[in-house]
Enzyme design. Structure first.
Site, PDB file in Angstrom:
ATOM      1  N   VAL A   1      -9.622  -4.189   0.822  1.00 36.50           N
ATOM      2  CA  VAL A   1      -8.949  -5.483   0.842  1.00 36.50           C
ATOM      3  C   VAL A   1      -8.990  -6.091   2.246  1.00 36.50           C
ATOM      4  CG1 VAL A   1      -6.761  -6.693   0.437  1.00 36.50           C
ATOM      5  CG2 VAL A   1      -7.539  -4.943  -1.168  1.00 36.50           C
TER       6      VAL A   1
ATOM      7  N   ALA B   1     -12.383  -7.562   2.577  1.00 40.37           N
ATOM      8  CA  ALA B   1     -12.458  -8.779   1.768  1.00 40.37           C
ATOM      9  C   ALA B   1     -11.695  -9.933   2.408  1.00 40.37           C
ATOM     10  CB  ALA B   1     -11.919  -8.502   0.363  1.00 40.37           C
ATOM     11  N   GLU B   2     -10.490  -9.665   2.894  1.00 39.59           N
ATOM     12  CA  GLU B   2      -9.694 -10.737   3.497  1.00 39.59           C
ATOM     13  C   GLU B   2     -10.325 -11.227   4.786  1.00 39.59           C
ATOM     14  OE1 GLU B   2      -5.196 -12.183   4.453  1.00 39.59           O
ATOM     15  OE2 GLU B   2      -5.506 -10.236   3.513  1.00 39.59           O
ATOM     16  N   THR B   3     -10.916 -10.336   5.542  1.00 44.48           N
ATOM     17  CA  THR B   3     -11.596 -10.743   6.766  1.00 44.48           C
ATOM     18  C   THR B   3     -12.722 -11.717   6.451  1.00 44.48           C
ATOM     19  OG1 THR B   3     -11.055  -8.665   7.878  1.00 44.48           O
ATOM     20  CG2 THR B   3     -12.938  -9.907   8.747  1.00 44.48           C
TER      21      THR B   3
END
Length: 143
Positions: free
Chosen positions: A65, A68-70
């Site tokens: 996650v 992914a968020e980066t």
């Protein structure tokens, strides 16, 4: 390869280098995340499994996650422009298979980009190209 394609690759590499410099000293550096290419259409980045595992030796779902968020936040920033801030307001992840070694690669593509929201999908694969995680992030553009 045409001159225009060479310029695009160069620009993608320059943008990736800029993002990597901005991440120095922050969570992305501690996780070992490296942005490898960045454009308005697609951002890719890698992260090592080693150092990002849970107690059973599998890649930690939270680490996926973070990757992914980066990537999704960077995509939001590209679409927002340099004079705006972007904040994630929603993220989800479906874990399909585990990774136990090597690098995982995240590929972020925009689903929609508007005046106030950017929604992206991030697919994370292992070194064999098998899908490990699918994530979707919604970023709000602060004006």
């Amino acid at each position: 390869m045409s001159i225009d394609q060479n310029a695009e690759v160069s620009e993608a590499e320059q943008l990736a280098d800029l993002f990597n410099q901005l991440g120095a000293g922050h969570l992305t550096e501690r996780m070992g995340i490296t942005v490898t290419s960045a454009s308005r259409e697609e951002i890719t980045g890698t992260m090592p499994v080693a150092g990002n595992t849970q107690v059973y030796g599998l890649l930690h779902g939270g680490a996926s996650v973070v990757l992914a968020e980066t990537l999704g936040s960077l995509m939001g920033a590209i679409h927002a422009g340099a004079d705006k801030q972007v904040v994630g307001v929603d993220i989800n992840a479906t874990h399909h298979r585990s990774a136990t070694e090597g690098l995982v690669t995240g590929t972020c593509r925009v689903l929609t980009a508007g005046r106030t929201l950017v929604v992206s999908e991030i697919v994370i694969t292992d070194e064999a190209g098998r899908r490990c995680c699918t994530s979707r992030i919604t970023c709000m553009i602060k004006r």
